[in-house]
Design a protein around this motif. Structure first.
Motif, PDB file in Angstrom:
ATOM      1  N   ALA A  45     -12.441  11.150 -48.814  1.00  0.00           N
ATOM      2  CA  ALA A  45     -11.530  10.232 -48.117  1.00  0.00           C
ATOM      3  C   ALA A  45     -10.458   9.732 -49.076  1.00  0.00           C
ATOM      4  CB  ALA A  45     -12.284   9.049 -47.525  1.00  0.00           C
ATOM      5  N   LEU A 147      -6.880   5.155 -43.570  1.00  0.00           N
ATOM      6  CA  LEU A 147      -8.111   5.632 -44.200  1.00  0.00           C
ATOM      7  C   LEU A 147      -8.433   6.990 -43.594  1.00  0.00           C
ATOM      8  CD1 LEU A 147     -10.663   5.104 -45.957  1.00  0.00           C
ATOM      9  CD2 LEU A 147     -11.657   3.945 -43.962  1.00  0.00           C
ATOM     10  N   GLY A 215     -15.592   1.916 -50.635  1.00  0.00           N
ATOM     11  CA  GLY A 215     -15.499   3.365 -50.519  1.00  0.00           C
ATOM     12  C   GLY A 215     -15.863   4.137 -51.765  1.00  0.00           C
ATOM     13  N   LEU A 220     -13.981   7.636 -52.190  1.00  0.00           N
ATOM     14  CA  LEU A 220     -12.670   7.198 -51.727  1.00  0.00           C
ATOM     15  C   LEU A 220     -11.704   7.029 -52.899  1.00  0.00           C
ATOM     16  CD1 LEU A 220     -10.831   6.086 -49.427  1.00  0.00           C
ATOM     17  CD2 LEU A 220     -11.762   3.816 -49.956  1.00  0.00           C
TER      18      LEU A 220
END
Length: 364
Positions: A45, A147, A215, A220
């Motif tokens: 992500a 996101l 995250g 992330l």
């Protein structure tokens, strides 16, 4: 005129982002590197600052009919909590802006528009504004993040907790985070699943930091405009100002599914495009690959033998596929997948091939 700064400008500096001017805003182009951020979004992500985008609210008993006569897609199809991609066009079907519209309430609509088009869009909307409809430009009081990636929903669930009302694709929900209202929409501009998060500007830095922390276990990473461009290009999502402009109709851009040509309401450009479709398009927006040589770039000219047949509008090396890809307007007789053309790069020509869109499609 100096560039504007989003509420996350200081946060980007602390993260070591390389900044650039985009659409009148100072924005991060990259943090750890375009390829690294691109791969993060494809494999885990990434989170993008989209606070430069414009946020409008259109409300009132006549709001639906007004918006349906202004925008290309069929606003009447939207149920409360749903959104759709749509376009604002001129009388020749040229693209003023492409945007997302959400229906928040019975007579309450939320529009997310491109940063460089905020002033133009506001003027275009308000000049037609009828009685019984109000318009609010809420850009200054909102911040927003995108996101995106296969782990985006897992991250959101961990961040918001089990009470968070998870939106389905093309839906929007409301939630409270630290006593502040958060709008969470599920559309995206990367070819991956993901969310757009809209929240008050005054909590932007705390919200961004908390989301990045939540995250971390999922991989992330913050991502900038460079990765956004390669990601959206792999998914063949057009960029306003490059692939979409007043120079070509939205029909020529291949956006007929979003044009509502069969809806009852008449919007600017509709009748022109109906006639254009009946007569046959002269130019079409195509996708192409360049197996070797330098990567495609905007404004490179395309040829079929000695004939100049088109021009590149977007191009870049594809981190996922490993070769150069691009979008271009070409003569309609050169638009079929499999067509071999040549791209002129610094007084020499390199072979390219028209391919079916998109270059990349995520697995379910």
């Amino acid at each position: 005129m100096s560039s504007k700064q989003t509420p996350l400008f200081a946060a980007h500096q602390l993260l070591g982002a390389r900044l650039t001017e985009f659409g009148g805003w100072t924005m991060p182009v990259q943090y750890s590197g375009i390829v690294d951020e691109h791969k993060a979004v494809r494999e885990a992500a990434g989170v993008f600052d989209i606070s430069h985008m414009g946020e409008f609210f259109v409300r009132g008993s006549n709001a639906r009919d007004f918006l349906n006569s202004l925008l290309s897609n069929d606003v009447a199809k939207l149920q409360v909590g749903q959104g759709q991609y749509t376009l604002m066009l001129d009388e020749q079907g040229g693209v003023i802006d492409d945007l997302i519209i959400y229906r928040l309430g019975e007579d309450d609509y939320f529009l997310v528009v491109n940063a460089a088009k905020i002033d133009e869009d506001e003027k275009h909307i308000t000049v037609y504004l009828p009685a019984g409809v109000s318009f609010e430009n809420a850009c200054d009081r909102h911040a927003a993040l995108a996101l995106q990636g296969p782990k985006a929903l897992e991250i959101a669930r961990a961040f918001f907790g089990p009470a968070w009302p998870e939106p389905k694709r093309n839906e929007i929900t409301r939630y409270s985070w630290n006593c502040q209202e958060i709008l969470t929409a599920r559309t995206g501009y990367t070819g991956e699943d993901g969310l757009e998060l809209f929240f008050p500007a005054e909590i932007a830095e705390n919200f961004f930091a908390a989301l990045l922390e939540a995250g971390k276990p999922f991989g992330l990473k913050p991502a900038g405009l460079g990765a956004r461009d390669t990601l959206r290009l792999e998914a063949c999502l057009p960029l306003n100002g490059n692939d979409l402009s007043l120079a070509h109709s939205a029909l020529a851009a291949g956006l007929e599914p979003f044009l509502g040509l069969a809806k009852e309401a008449i919007y600017p450009g509709k009748n022109f495009m109906i006639e254009q479709k009946a007569a046959g398009l002269k130019m079409k927006l195509i996708a192409f690959r360049a197996a070797g040589g330098p990567p495609p770039r905007p404004h490179y000219l395309l040829f079929s033998g000695p004939d100049h047949v088109g021009e590149v509008t977007s191009g870049a090396p594809s981190p996922t596929l490993g070769f150069g890809i691009g979008l271009a307007y070409v003569r309609a007789d050169c638009a079929a997948p499999g067509t071999k053309l040549e791209m002129e790069v610094r007084d020499r020509r390199v072979p390219i091939e028209v391919v079916k869109k998109p270059f990349y499609k995520r697995t379910a």
